[in-house]
Scaffold this active site. Structure first.
Site, PDB file in Angstrom:
ATOM      1  N   TYR A   1       6.849  -9.857   6.781  1.00  0.00           N
ATOM      2  CA  TYR A   1       6.872  -8.424   7.021  1.00  0.00           C
ATOM      3  C   TYR A   1       7.446  -8.126   8.399  1.00  0.00           C
ATOM      4  O   TYR A   1       7.406  -8.970   9.304  1.00  0.00           O
ATOM      5  CB  TYR A   1       5.452  -7.846   6.965  1.00  0.00           C
ATOM      6  CG  TYR A   1       4.868  -7.665   5.589  1.00  0.00           C
ATOM      7  CD1 TYR A   1       4.929  -6.436   4.942  1.00  0.00           C
ATOM      8  CD2 TYR A   1       4.234  -8.710   4.928  1.00  0.00           C
ATOM      9  CE1 TYR A   1       4.379  -6.246   3.687  1.00  0.00           C
ATOM     10  CE2 TYR A   1       3.684  -8.543   3.665  1.00  0.00           C
ATOM     11  CZ  TYR A   1       3.763  -7.308   3.061  1.00  0.00           C
ATOM     12  OH  TYR A   1       3.227  -7.127   1.799  1.00  0.00           O
TER      13      TYR A   1
ATOM     14  N   ASP B   1       0.825  -1.201   0.000  1.00  0.00           N
ATOM     15  CA  ASP B   1       0.000   0.000   0.000  1.00  0.00           C
ATOM     16  C   ASP B   1       0.862   1.255   0.000  1.00  0.00           C
ATOM     17  O   ASP B   1       2.076   1.210   0.209  1.00  0.00           O
ATOM     18  CB  ASP B   1      -0.903   0.014   1.238  1.00  0.00           C
ATOM     19  CG  ASP B   1      -2.005  -1.029   1.184  1.00  0.00           C
ATOM     20  OD1 ASP B   1      -2.361  -1.453   0.070  1.00  0.00           O
ATOM     21  OD2 ASP B   1      -2.500  -1.410   2.259  1.00  0.00           O
TER      22      ASP B   1
END
EC number: 5.4.99.12
Length: 284
Positions: free
Chosen positions: A124, A63
């Site tokens: 992540y 994003d």
């Protein structure tokens, strides 16, 4: 669904990283917004002196504001373009790309490789500090400041209740026709010497806003606003809870993408395209 490379083309794997601060995410968008995909495709077209734009497929679309250290993509190039340029392509891209995105490796991909569908996990890291003085100015673009003291042990206790295969609808932004079933393989938090808490989050795949929503729930546990069993209760409800905040994107970095052995790439590619359901789930 077939993923055969078109005759006369070669599939090329790209390993890359970027600082997401000035990007409107990975994927190309209408309206001229700056994106990682757009920058790399433009640079690739320029350095190969091609009229055509060769489209990239990425392991995980990030994003706006999210960073990547170990992103992976692939592109199908005409064999003659690859043969002519591959020896100097990496250095030419370094000279053409802006400084906040780098391609570190370019190589012909093995048979069956698909950057998105062949991946078996994505890892992540989310970084946050509860230092009363705030974030080190040199790290402000990569670390979130949380202005309440955090109990990392309580956060790890809460994280344990989220591991495994579940429907993560409560932690995902719903997308029409997309499943929210995922297997969360790792969720752990460690406080480093400088006081920065790093959350490691690894799963076979992630749905939209999943990592940032999970971190938002764990922060509520860490600062004492919710008990350690609360995130698992939210998960079990399978509906969005207004108390779960999607934390800001700048603390999030895609660190690594994992792939199986070359001989298993095609199998994984096919398997990952199947829409999943939980064991015992009905059809309606």
């Amino acid at each position: 669904m077939s993923d055969e490379v078109e005759a006369g083309y070669v599939r090329v794997r790209l390993d890359l990283s970027y600082d997401g601060s000035e990007f409107s995410g990975w994927a190309k968008q209408a309206g001229g917004r700056r994106t990682v995909q757009g920058e790399i495709e433009d640079a690739l077209r320029t350095v190969t002196r091609s009229r055509e734009t060769y489209e990239l497929t990425v392991a995980g679309r990030t994003d706006s504001g999210v960073h990547a250290r170990g992103q992976v993509a692939h592109v199908d190039l005409p064999r003659e373009v690859w043969d002519e340029h591959h020896g100097k392509l990496l250095k030419r891209l370094a000279g053409r790309l802006p400084r906040d995105v780098r391609v570190w490796a370019l190589r012909e991909a093995p048979a069956g490789f698909n950057a998105r569908f062949s991946a078996v996990w994505r890892r992540y890291a989310y970084r946050v500090t509860d230092n009363p003085g705030g974030v080190d100015p040199l790290l402000r673009g990569h670390v979130l400041w949380h202005d309440w003291p955090l109990d990392v042990d309580a956060m790890n206790e809460a994280a344990g209740g989220l591991l495994g295969e579940h429907d993560f609808a409560a932690y995902c932004k719903k997308r029409e026709g997309a499943t929210t079933i995922r297997t969360l393989q790792e969720l752990s938090l460690v406080r480093g010497e400088e006081g920065i808490v790093t959350a490691t989050v690894r799963a076979d795949a992630f749905c939209h806003n999943m990592v940032r929503s999970l971190i938002g729930a764990l922060l509520f546990v860490g600062d004492g606003h919710r008990p350690p069993d609360w995130p698992a209760k939210v998960l079990a409800a399978r509906v969005r809870d207004s108390a779960v905040h999607v934390v800001r994107p700048h603390g999030l970095t895609l660190e690594e993408v994992g792939y199986p052995a070359d001989e298993l790439l095609a199998v994984r590619n096919k398997e990952a395209r199947n829409k999943r359901s939980l064991p015992g789930a009905g059809c309606c």
